[in-house]
Scaffold this motif. Structure first.
Motif: not given
Length: 338
Positions: A31-43
């Motif tokens: 959240a702090r870095h607004a990092a996109d995690h969609s390539a690692v976890w769905d949802g």
């Protein structure tokens, strides 16, 4: 048994800072870095990490590693883990951190890396947990002809509480012996030799760690039992093994926890301790590992007390911290309910 283990004063010798990150820490830093995690976890980022295989584990781990971008991130990760340690009566922990990943891969300045670790260690001390740092060479990333880690250790821009040099990473195809010069230079600085060996590779890996790197402790070391002569050598010389049952089970080093060689290592006279390795990603903690020792591997109360004393002896805790923990263990032995 659970209450006995919960209140037992504890020492941990084998835990990776970058592998300690809980799901709460990962969510906060993402959240702090607004990092996109969609390539690692769905949802959403899950409450508890799990993985299908080693590549899946690698994707998750690298995502978390990529969130450690500045001084506050390192301090937050250290302090978050210290809170977990403090809640389990862990008094002293040696945490391994991989400078190469932050300095060479992440592009972090050495001073930022140092200051982040120092601030995290300061916050941990406020929780009653003393931290010693081990900086390791990732053998599957930093080849023997590279000198990023050893030059960092020689630079003087290292964190307070630094006690040793490690050798981590995947053993197969990346032997220990070529790093002998790195370890010689580090031990000349007064650092202790604490390489991983005998995890994903056999007993010869342990032999190289001892003969070529001068290992004082071995990270894992469970496959040393494949060589009876070497096992006796470690038992006779007191080279210590940092054993991590859940890690060994999840990464396929052993077929199951019931097959874990810890009881045979103790029977062979090896000095060992129980540890977590990468507790955030493996969804474990030190109390869980001790419970596995009791419920699966047959350790008694007396065994656990002995293993904590052995871990304290094998640690490089400051003299005052060592004395305080020794006194606390003695008091606990006389009255576990106090």
């Amino acid at each position: 048994m659970t209450e006995f283990l919960r209140h037992l004063p504890k020492i941990e010798l084998h835990c990776h800072l970058e592998g300690s990150m809980s799901s709460a820490t990962v969510r906060a830093l993402a959240a702090r870095h607004a990092a996109d995690h969609s390539a690692v976890w769905d949802g959403e980022i899950p409450d508890h990490f799990s993985f299908a295989d080693f590549p899946d584990f690698g994707r998750q781990y690298l995502f978390g590693l990529g969130l450690l971008r500045d001084e506050e991130d390192l301090a937050r990760a250290t302090d978050d883990h210290a809170a977990i340690l403090a809640a389990q009566n862990v008094r002293y922990a040696e945490l391994t951190t991989t400078a190469y990943s932050h300095l060479r891969v992440g592009g972090m300045a050495p001073e930022v890396y140092r200051d982040g670790l120092n601030e995290g260690r300061r916050r941990a001390a406020e929780r009653g947990v003393t931290i010693g740092w081990v900086v390791d060479i990732p053998r599957d990333l930093e080849m023997p002809d590279e000198t990023v880690t050893i030059e960092y250790l020689e630079s003087g821009r290292t964190p307070d509480g630094l006690v040793g040099i490690g050798l981590g990473g995947y053993e197969v195809g990346f032997p220990a012996a070529p790093y002998a010069d790195h370890f010689a230079r580090a031990t000349a600085l007064g650092l202790h030799s604490l390489p991983h060996a005998g995890e994903t590779e056999g007993a010869d890996s342990v032999r190289q760690a001892v003969d070529d790197l001068g290992a004082e402790r071995i990270g894992h070391g469970v496959r040393v039992l494949e060589d009876a002569e070497l096992t006796k050598q470690l038992a006779d010389t007191g080279v210590f093994c940092e054993v991590c049952p859940t890690s060994n089970s999840l990464l396929g080093v052993v077929d199951s926890l019931t097959d874990h060689p810890l009881p045979r290592m103790i029977e062979a006279g090896l000095r060992v301790s129980l540890n977590t390795d990468d507790p955030g990603w493996f969804d474990t903690d030190l109390l869980t590992e001790l419970r596995i020792g009791s419920e699966v591997l047959g350790l008694t109360d007396a065994d656990h007390l002995r293993l904590q004393r052995d871990a304290l002896d094998a640690s490089f805790a400051p003299v005052d911290v060592r004395a305080a923990i020794a006194a606390e263990l003695a008091q606990f032995e006389s009255d576990p309910t106090a």
